[in-house]
Design a protein around this motif. Structure first.
Motif, PDB file in Angstrom:
ATOM      1  N   ALA A  76     -30.341  -1.709  12.099  1.00 44.84           N
ATOM      2  CA  ALA A  76     -29.259  -1.913  12.986  1.00 44.84           C
ATOM      3  C   ALA A  76     -28.659  -0.484  13.674  1.00 44.84           C
ATOM      4  O   ALA A  76     -27.385  -0.487  13.458  1.00 44.84           O
ATOM      5  CB  ALA A  76     -28.421  -3.037  12.734  1.00 44.84           C
ATOM      6  N   THR A  97     -22.237  -7.251  21.326  1.00 45.92           N
ATOM      7  CA  THR A  97     -22.412  -6.454  19.691  1.00 45.92           C
ATOM      8  C   THR A  97     -21.177  -5.224  19.741  1.00 45.92           C
ATOM      9  O   THR A  97     -20.941  -4.513  20.421  1.00 45.92           O
ATOM     10  CB  THR A  97     -23.989  -5.737  19.530  1.00 45.92           C
ATOM     11  OG1 THR A  97     -24.128  -4.739  20.635  1.00 45.92           O
ATOM     12  CG2 THR A  97     -24.880  -7.061  19.685  1.00 45.92           C
ATOM     13  N   ASN A  98     -21.080  -5.498  18.541  1.00 40.86           N
ATOM     14  CA  ASN A  98     -19.858  -4.366  18.055  1.00 40.86           C
ATOM     15  C   ASN A  98     -20.451  -3.418  17.202  1.00 40.86           C
ATOM     16  O   ASN A  98     -21.272  -3.756  16.142  1.00 40.86           O
ATOM     17  CB  ASN A  98     -18.479  -5.077  17.484  1.00 40.86           C
ATOM     18  CG  ASN A  98     -17.712  -6.063  18.356  1.00 40.86           C
ATOM     19  OD1 ASN A  98     -17.677  -5.800  19.494  1.00 40.86           O
ATOM     20  ND2 ASN A  98     -17.247  -6.829  17.965  1.00 40.86           N
ATOM     21  N   ALA A  99     -20.052  -2.110  17.228  1.00 41.24           N
ATOM     22  CA  ALA A  99     -20.840  -1.168  16.461  1.00 41.24           C
ATOM     23  C   ALA A  99     -19.703  -0.062  16.313  1.00 41.24           C
ATOM     24  O   ALA A  99     -18.683   0.041  17.153  1.00 41.24           O
ATOM     25  CB  ALA A  99     -22.248  -0.468  17.110  1.00 41.24           C
ATOM     26  N   GLN A 111     -18.812  -1.452  22.085  1.00 41.06           N
ATOM     27  CA  GLN A 111     -19.067  -2.680  22.278  1.00 41.06           C
ATOM     28  C   GLN A 111     -20.093  -2.798  23.722  1.00 41.06           C
ATOM     29  O   GLN A 111     -19.766  -2.232  24.500  1.00 41.06           O
ATOM     30  CB  GLN A 111     -18.031  -3.475  22.505  1.00 41.06           C
ATOM     31  CG  GLN A 111     -18.263  -4.979  22.767  1.00 41.06           C
ATOM     32  CD  GLN A 111     -16.972  -5.905  23.168  1.00 41.06           C
ATOM     33  OE1 GLN A 111     -16.434  -5.810  24.119  1.00 41.06           O
ATOM     34  NE2 GLN A 111     -16.320  -6.892  22.317  1.00 41.06           N
ATOM     35  N   ASN A 112     -21.306  -3.452  23.021  1.00 37.93           N
ATOM     36  CA  ASN A 112     -22.125  -3.554  24.238  1.00 37.93           C
ATOM     37  C   ASN A 112     -22.001  -5.051  24.629  1.00 37.93           C
ATOM     38  O   ASN A 112     -22.146  -5.781  23.842  1.00 37.93           O
ATOM     39  CB  ASN A 112     -23.848  -3.267  23.930  1.00 37.93           C
ATOM     40  CG  ASN A 112     -23.880  -1.889  23.580  1.00 37.93           C
ATOM     41  OD1 ASN A 112     -23.214  -1.154  24.082  1.00 37.93           O
ATOM     42  ND2 ASN A 112     -24.700  -1.440  22.604  1.00 37.93           N
ATOM     43  N   PHE A 120     -24.813  -0.764  14.428  1.00 38.29           N
ATOM     44  CA  PHE A 120     -24.039  -2.284  14.817  1.00 38.29           C
ATOM     45  C   PHE A 120     -23.604  -3.109  13.556  1.00 38.29           C
ATOM     46  O   PHE A 120     -24.200  -3.212  12.577  1.00 38.29           O
ATOM     47  CB  PHE A 120     -25.159  -2.870  15.294  1.00 38.29           C
ATOM     48  CG  PHE A 120     -25.621  -2.194  16.853  1.00 38.29           C
ATOM     49  CD1 PHE A 120     -24.741  -2.370  17.961  1.00 38.29           C
ATOM     50  CD2 PHE A 120     -26.988  -1.476  16.727  1.00 38.29           C
ATOM     51  CE1 PHE A 120     -25.430  -1.669  19.070  1.00 38.29           C
ATOM     52  CE2 PHE A 120     -27.308  -0.853  17.868  1.00 38.29           C
ATOM     53  CZ  PHE A 120     -26.675  -0.995  19.127  1.00 38.29           C
ATOM     54  N   GLN A 171     -20.936  -1.353  28.581  1.00 37.82           N
ATOM     55  CA  GLN A 171     -20.558  -0.508  27.229  1.00 37.82           C
ATOM     56  C   GLN A 171     -19.125  -0.233  27.332  1.00 37.82           C
ATOM     57  O   GLN A 171     -18.769   0.644  28.202  1.00 37.82           O
ATOM     58  CB  GLN A 171     -21.401   0.538  27.004  1.00 37.82           C
ATOM     59  CG  GLN A 171     -21.532   1.048  25.674  1.00 37.82           C
ATOM     60  CD  GLN A 171     -22.384   2.120  25.280  1.00 37.82           C
ATOM     61  OE1 GLN A 171     -22.328   3.153  25.909  1.00 37.82           O
ATOM     62  NE2 GLN A 171     -23.444   2.051  24.733  1.00 37.82           N
TER      63      GLN A 171
END
Length: 332
Positions: A297, A216-218, A200-201, A232, A190
């Protein structure tokens, strides 16, 4: 003459009798008392005068000048100053008592690292190991050096490697490691960008033919000194990076059966050269981005322990995440 003699006799009778030498000061005090006016209270030596007498006696005993009042008092004042300095030193000493607390934290982190060894990020942890991990985490949380992590964004900033989780939804993904020679989860991380408030995960996979990643970007918002809300935005499938040489295991286990791959080595060696050229072509392609538009999300994350190399967070469903900072000695 007789009258003068009688007068002298009377004065002699009224005059105070001679005192011995040691009683001179007492006699003087008595004489002053005898000449005091009626109704005037007697005067006693002041505290300062007593201090001067004591100072003279101390100076005489030390071989100094008994009449040097100021020197004696200065020495007394120096003694009081030394006492005050000693008192201030005694008051200033308690911060040194914080050292055992730091050593306790270091010892707890070492025990946690040892407990996590071989658990494959929690997938293979036994119930006994999980109980031990929870106990160590609880003790570390009680000694959290950063009570308001969201106010220490510089500590949160950077890449964190997942070392352990109790989040059951990750276990099927981690279970891909049961085919260790074909598909392996290399890293789950992360990355927090505290300047842009993004997270970002990322999960990195490796196989005999290629390596790739899914992320995934959040964005996150601070909701309390310990909690952030995460939303997300998109999923990203990284461009596969084909390996120059294809390495196959001799066998692997599938549904309880051992499959021998030795006969396939000749086939794969014939396409190894082609794979090398294809790798260069595919590696130049951009990653595939998939927008996430669902309203569900979102998630939240509570950071319960934070320092320069260790972060402990709790999420939905009482899940626990233990992460080590990239480059930390805890990773090795």
């Amino acid at each position: 003459m007789a009258g003068a003699a009688s007068s002298l006799s009377a004065l002699a009778l009224r005059a105070p009798s001679p005192s011995p030498p040691g009683a001179t000061r007492g006699g003087a005090v008595a004489a002053r008392a005898a000449f005091a006016f009626p109704g005037t209270p007697p005067r006693f030596p002041s505290l300062r005068a007593s201090r001067r007498v004591a100072a003279r006696a101390a100076a005489a005993a030390a071989g100094g000048d008994p009449e040097d009042e100021w020197g004696a008092e200065s020495a007394a004042d120096q003694g009081q100053g030394a006492g005050a300095a000693a008192a201030s030193t005694a008051v200033a000493e308690p911060p040194a008592a914080e050292a055992p607390a730091a050593s306790e934290v270091a010892e707890l982190k070492a025990k946690l690292k040892e407990a996590l060894y071989g658990t494959e990020r929690g997938l293979r942890a036994s119930s006994e190991t999980r109980a031990e991990v929870v106990e160590l985490i609880t003790q570390l949380e009680a000694r959290n050096p950063t009570p308001a992590p969201t106010e220490a964004l510089t500590l949160l900033n950077g890449k964190w490697i997942l070392a352990y989780t109790s989040f059951s939804q990750l276990f099927p993904l981690l279970g891909s490691g049961r085919l260790p020679e074909l598909v392996k989860v290399e890293e789950i991380s992360q990355t927090i960008d505290s300047e842009n408030f993004t997270v970002q995960n990322c999960i990195k996979f490796s196989g005999p033919l290629a390596t790739t990643s899914v992320s995934t970007n959040a964005k996150f918002e601070i909701r309390s000194p310990k909690r952030v809300q995460i939303k997300f935005d998109e999923g990203v499938i990284g461009t596969p990076q084909l390996t120059d040489s294809i390495v196959l295991p001799e066998k692997f286990e599938l549904f309880g059966q051992n499959i021998d791959l030795t006969p396939l080595k000749g086939i794969f060696s014939s396409i190894e050269n082609a794979a090398s050229s294809v790798a260069k072509t595919i590696s130049g392609q951009p990653p595939l981005k998939i927008p996430i538009r669902t309203n569900n999300a979102e998630s939240w994350l509570l950071t319960t322990y934070l320092d320069e190399e260790l972060r402990i967070s709790r999420g939905d469903g009482s899940s626990i995440f233990v992460l080590f900072k990239e480059g930390s000695t805890l990773l090795y």
